[in-house]
Design an enzyme around this catalytic site. Sequence first.
Site, PDB file in Angstrom:
ATOM      1  N   CYS A 132      46.165  29.240  38.892  1.00  0.00           N
ATOM      2  CA  CYS A 132      47.075  30.245  38.311  1.00  0.00           C
ATOM      3  C   CYS A 132      48.518  29.919  38.690  1.00  0.00           C
ATOM      4  CB  CYS A 132      46.687  31.642  38.792  1.00  0.00           C
ATOM      5  SG  CYS A 132      47.778  32.917  38.133  1.00  0.00           S
ATOM      6  N   CYS A 135      50.712  32.956  39.494  1.00  0.00           N
ATOM      7  CA  CYS A 135      50.426  33.618  40.777  1.00  0.00           C
ATOM      8  C   CYS A 135      50.961  32.791  41.943  1.00  0.00           C
ATOM      9  CB  CYS A 135      48.923  33.794  40.999  1.00  0.00           C
ATOM     10  SG  CYS A 135      47.975  34.241  39.562  1.00  0.00           S
ATOM     11  N   ASP A 136      50.793  31.483  41.888  1.00  0.00           N
ATOM     12  CA  ASP A 136      51.035  30.654  43.081  1.00  0.00           C
ATOM     13  C   ASP A 136      52.231  29.705  42.967  1.00  0.00           C
ATOM     14  OD1 ASP A 136      48.736  31.771  44.196  1.00  0.00           O
ATOM     15  OD2 ASP A 136      47.447  30.291  43.222  1.00  0.00           O
TER      16      ASP A 136
END
Length: 302
Positions: A132, A135-136
Amino acid sequence: MYDLVIIGAGSAGLTSAIYASRAGLNFTVLEQDGFGGGQITSAFEVENYPGFHDISGADLAERFKEQAVKLGAKIELSIVESIEKCDDKFIVHTHFGDIIKSKSVIVATGAVPRKLNIQGEKEFTGRGISYCALCDGAFFADRDVIVAGGGDTAVEDAMYLASICKSLTLMLRGTAFRAAKSRVDKLLALPNVSVLYGTNIIKINGDKIVNSVLIKDKNGERSFDTNAVFIAVGTAPATDCLLNLPIEVENGYVVANEDCKTNVGGLFVAGDIRKKPLRQVVTAVADGANALYSAIEYLKDF
Ligand code: NAP
């Protein structure tokens, strides 16, 4: 007992919820993720959903959710473990031990990221390996990163990562992108983006965190330094909750026509879990509406 249980609050499930509210059904939506919204929430930018140019996936999902809730949908945090059919009724078993009874079910559980299944992948997940980008990605601002894959997800992840990272290398196992040409052209015009075609990542190396990958191309094997690898090599349908039902699947996807009816009467599938040629938000929302229409027809004869 509910008329309908919708499993999954992604684009497809939320559309079914919007239509179910308007149809006055007694229904609930079960979603395992606190925020909901499904896969589209990890898209940096969506530019092919009509009416919304350049909206983030999270914002689009939030609008779907707001609309469903405003119309009266109830979205419950719940992990569905299995579904049984007893006589004409469905019994939905959740991870928390709840038993929910319903006359019909729409399964809109979507799909989950595929893995490369190579050495080091599991070990370094969360320590330089991610599925992701949104997200990261921020953990790797100003660092060198790799994106594996050449589909729409890989290209969208790469667009986002290129905007915050020092360098972005896309690694494609084949010789061509699957992603939309307009997006690929935009990506390749960025100064910090390069592409290695015909390249397979065969091992992830690191100490506490990832520091390189072993790659293989037509010239053989070599090490390639990197701080992170974002894996975007497609998805697999999330069908675990259907394992107790005699449901027809093909290559893992549930077989159903555009009416979203499965071979199990009263059970419908919508979105990426369904066997179909094109998986996009626009086809997921279409499934959500079609599945609900089929559920209403089914309930008339219940
Ligand atoms: P995808 O279209 O199936 O593309 C998967 C990519 O990963 C391909 O480049 C494939 O290479 C590569 N790949 C697969 N297995 C691999 C492996 N073991 N090692 C290395 N590379 C591997 O998957 P996706 O990008 O996740 O997209 C899924 C669906 O969602 C598609 O229908 C896509 O159009 C849709 N989507 C749409 C949007 C949008 O419209 N905004 C955004 C995201 C996703 P090969 O080409 O060599 O097989």
